[in-house]
Design an enzyme around this catalytic site. Structure first.
Site, PDB file in Angstrom:
ATOM      1  N   ILE A  15      17.687 -37.334  73.713  1.00 40.03           N
ATOM      2  CA  ILE A  15      18.179 -36.146  73.007  1.00 40.03           C
ATOM      3  C   ILE A  15      19.683 -36.293  72.856  1.00 40.03           C
ATOM      4  O   ILE A  15      20.407 -36.458  73.843  1.00 40.03           O
ATOM      5  CB  ILE A  15      17.847 -34.856  73.782  1.00 40.03           C
ATOM      6  CG1 ILE A  15      16.332 -34.728  73.955  1.00 40.03           C
ATOM      7  CG2 ILE A  15      18.421 -33.646  73.076  1.00 40.03           C
ATOM      8  CD1 ILE A  15      15.919 -33.555  74.823  1.00 40.03           C
ATOM      9  N   PHE A  16      20.168 -36.240  71.601  1.00 36.84           N
ATOM     10  CA  PHE A  16      21.587 -36.389  71.320  1.00 36.84           C
ATOM     11  C   PHE A  16      22.221 -35.008  71.160  1.00 36.84           C
ATOM     12  O   PHE A  16      21.757 -34.194  70.361  1.00 36.84           O
ATOM     13  CB  PHE A  16      21.804 -37.194  70.039  1.00 36.84           C
ATOM     14  CG  PHE A  16      21.387 -38.635  70.158  1.00 36.84           C
ATOM     15  CD1 PHE A  16      22.245 -39.586  70.678  1.00 36.84           C
ATOM     16  CD2 PHE A  16      20.122 -39.044  69.746  1.00 36.84           C
ATOM     17  CE1 PHE A  16      21.861 -40.905  70.799  1.00 36.84           C
ATOM     18  CE2 PHE A  16      19.729 -40.358  69.856  1.00 36.84           C
ATOM     19  CZ  PHE A  16      20.600 -41.298  70.386  1.00 36.84           C
ATOM     20  N   ASP A  17      23.269 -34.774  71.936  1.00 36.07           N
ATOM     21  CA  ASP A  17      24.035 -33.538  71.824  1.00 36.07           C
ATOM     22  C   ASP A  17      25.385 -33.914  71.233  1.00 36.07           C
ATOM     23  O   ASP A  17      26.284 -34.356  71.940  1.00 36.07           O
ATOM     24  CB  ASP A  17      24.193 -32.879  73.199  1.00 36.07           C
ATOM     25  CG  ASP A  17      24.996 -31.596  73.137  1.00 36.07           C
ATOM     26  OD1 ASP A  17      25.182 -31.090  72.020  1.00 36.07           O
ATOM     27  OD2 ASP A  17      25.418 -31.113  74.191  1.00 36.07           O
ATOM     28  N   LYS A  18      25.533 -33.740  69.935  1.00 36.82           N
ATOM     29  CA  LYS A  18      26.735 -34.229  69.255  1.00 36.82           C
ATOM     30  C   LYS A  18      27.078 -33.314  68.090  1.00 36.82           C
ATOM     31  O   LYS A  18      26.207 -32.913  67.320  1.00 36.82           O
ATOM     32  CB  LYS A  18      26.497 -35.659  68.743  1.00 36.82           C
ATOM     33  CG  LYS A  18      27.718 -36.293  68.087  1.00 36.82           C
ATOM     34  CD  LYS A  18      27.382 -37.727  67.690  1.00 36.82           C
ATOM     35  CE  LYS A  18      28.601 -38.432  67.111  1.00 36.82           C
ATOM     36  NZ  LYS A  18      29.040 -37.830  65.855  1.00 36.82           N
TER      37      LYS A  18
END
Length: 534
Positions: A497-500
């Site tokens: 999961i990318f938090d960006k």
């Protein structure tokens, strides 16, 4: 607490790192040590109030290795800092702002003029002499110790590869000559060559084998002495035991008692071991090139404003509060804050964002990023080992030197197997000589074979090699691993999961869709028109 990664020359085996760790971690003030044979470095966590970096360098020298000092980016830090000697910092300069448009009279000064402008006025000659002394001089005790190393005085990875290749070639030539007079060659070919100088065959083979044994095998004897001194057993101990035992027996058979000699077997053994060690050194050198490339991302030169004029100096000579001039296409040398002008800067190396970022007065710029369009000036706020690039390199080095659980198990197993190889080698000789009634030559040959074949170097080499390659490749592609444990755990991931903020990019923009605004022109015709006019 402080963490530093230092360069160690002379480590020849995966167990050498264990010796360094064993000796250093018990020193007062040292909290943690991780040594990496492949990178030739060690990451040390220590209490700077109780111990200094110079003390750590001295401890490593006492272990029998040559310490080059802390590993820092080559273009960012002064030579004296890179060599591990104290750095003499020139005092900060006053800010001089000049018009952004370069004047035609601004010609690149010579090296002498650069030095004159970089050093403080009044005592420039003394400061220059002091800097040159710090950059080039080596303490007498370290120089003497380095001369006693197997590979020579302070060789880097490439130097050790060349040195091992030379030893291999010399030993190979001598072994071929020895083999021409060996009983096996005579048996298979029926050719008996005359011995030069009217010497006996055994004496002639002794004269050929001696330089092969003491030149080709010297690195292993010194490595074995260091290992035993530090309380570890490694490949060098096994090789030294095998070669010297066989050589001593053959010398005795040549001059003191009647028996067969096996100089040719010793030569072939050294050739195979040196060839393997040479390939290992090449792999080690190749695995560290990713970090070397990262170290050298910063430009070697920077244009700074000194006395109101633009002057080109080494990036390592850029000081805090220096005003740096950046033109279109230039790489930004150090971190800073824009003071005049504006431009678009490609920061994909740091952030991964494909589109250049607009920089105006007050904006922050990062070293090793690329200026795209305009010309601007910025004030240096972080230089040397404090830049963002240097911190990234430090993270990568720390990750490479850290040890995953599987690597710690492999390291412990390698030492146990090394000791086991020696025990079984002795047992093989005893069993064949005393119980099976074999000749001493045959029993010795089998014992040496067991010791060499059982050498577990590959076991300890596989895991750190994988970690070095993976962390280096990851750094080149903008992925940083905190440590080896995180890298090992990443192999078990099922989802990410990318938090960006923004979008995930590939590092450069590309056309994903063409939409024609109006009926007279279709999408295909629009693309054709754009292609013809570009």
């Amino acid at each position: 607490m402080k963490e530093a990664t230092v360069q160690i020359d002379g480590m020849m085996s995966i167990c050498d790192g264990a010796g360094v760790e064993k000796q250093i971690k018990h020193r007062d003030g040292v909290m943690k040590v991780n040594a990496n044979f492949l990178s030739g470095t060690a990451t040390v966590v220590y209490d700077e109030t109780r111990i200094s970096l110079d003390d750590i360098n001295r401890f490593i020298a006492e272990c029998g290795y040559h310490c080059r000092g802390e590993v820092v980016p080559a273009h960012l830090c002064e030579p004296s800092k890179r060599n591990g000697t104290p750095t003499v910092r020139v005092k900060e300069h006053h800010v001089h702002v000049v018009p952004l448009s370069p004047t035609p009279a601004a010609v690149k000064p010579t090296i002498e003029k650069v030095k004159a402008k970089v050093l403080p006025q009044g005592n420039g000659a003394k400061a220059e002499d002091h800097a040159r002394h710090n950059a080039e001089a080596m303490p007498a005790d370290k120089a003497a110790m380095a001369q006693e190393m197997g590979h020579g005085a302070g060789k880097d990875n490439d130097g050790m590869v060349r040195d091992m290749r030379n030893r291999l070639l010399v030993t190979l030539v001598l072994t071929i000559l020895i083999y021409l007079y060996a009983p096996m060659f005579v048996k298979f070919t029926g050719v008996m060559l005359p011995v030069p100088f009217d010497l006996s065959k055994d004496v002639w083979m002794f004269l050929l084998a001696t330089p092969a044994v003491f030149y080709g095998g010297r690195v292993f004897y010194i490595g074995a002495w260091r290992a035993l001194k530090n309380g570890v057993f490694n490949m060098a101990v096994l090789v030294s035991l095998s070669v010297l035992a066989g050589y001593s027996f053959s010398v005795g058979a040549t001059f003191f008692f009647k028996s067969e000699v096996f100089y040719e077997a010793l030569g072939m053994l050294l050739v195979f071991i040196l060839a393997g060690h040479w390939l290992e050194m090449r792999a080690r050198s190749g695995a560290s090139k990713a970090v070397k490339a990262l170290l050298n991302l910063a430009p070697p030169k920077a244009t700074v404003i000194r006395n109101g004029q633009p002057v080109e100096v080494p990036t390592s000579a850029v000081l805090m509060n220096d005003v740096v001039l950046i033109r279109p296409g230039d790489k930004i040398p150090v971190d800073g804050e824009v003071t005049q002008g504006e431009s678009n800067v490609d920061e994909s190396m740091i952030t991964g964002e494909s589109m250049p970022v607009r920089k105006v007065v007050g904006g922050k710029v990062t070293g090793a990023t690329i200026n795209k369009t305009g010309t601007f000036q910025f004030r240096a706020t972080k230089v040397g080992a404090h830049t963002a690039l240097a911190q990234i390199v430090k993270l990568v080095q720390t990750a490479q030197n850290s040890k995953a659980p599987s690597q710690r198990f492999a390291d412990n197993a390698a030492q146990v197997l090394t000791i086991s190889a020696i025990v079984f080698g002795v047992a093989t000789f005893a069993g064949w000589y005393w119980f099976a009634g074999a000749t001493p030559v045959f029993a010795m040959l089998l014992a040496i074979t067991v010791v060499v074949v059982a050498c577990p170097d590959a076991l300890g080499l596989a895991t750190p090699m994988a970690i070095m390659v993976a962390s280096g490749k990851g750094a080149q592609n903008g992925i940083l691993f905190k440590d080896a444990t995180a890298l090992e755990e990443a192999g078990r991931l099922q989802a990410i999961i990318f938090d960006k903020t923004g979008t995930l990019t590939v590092g450069h923009p590309q056309v994903v869709k063409i939409v024609a605004d109006g009926k007279p022109v279709t999408d295909k015709e629009l693309l054709h028109l754009v292609g013809c006019n570009s």
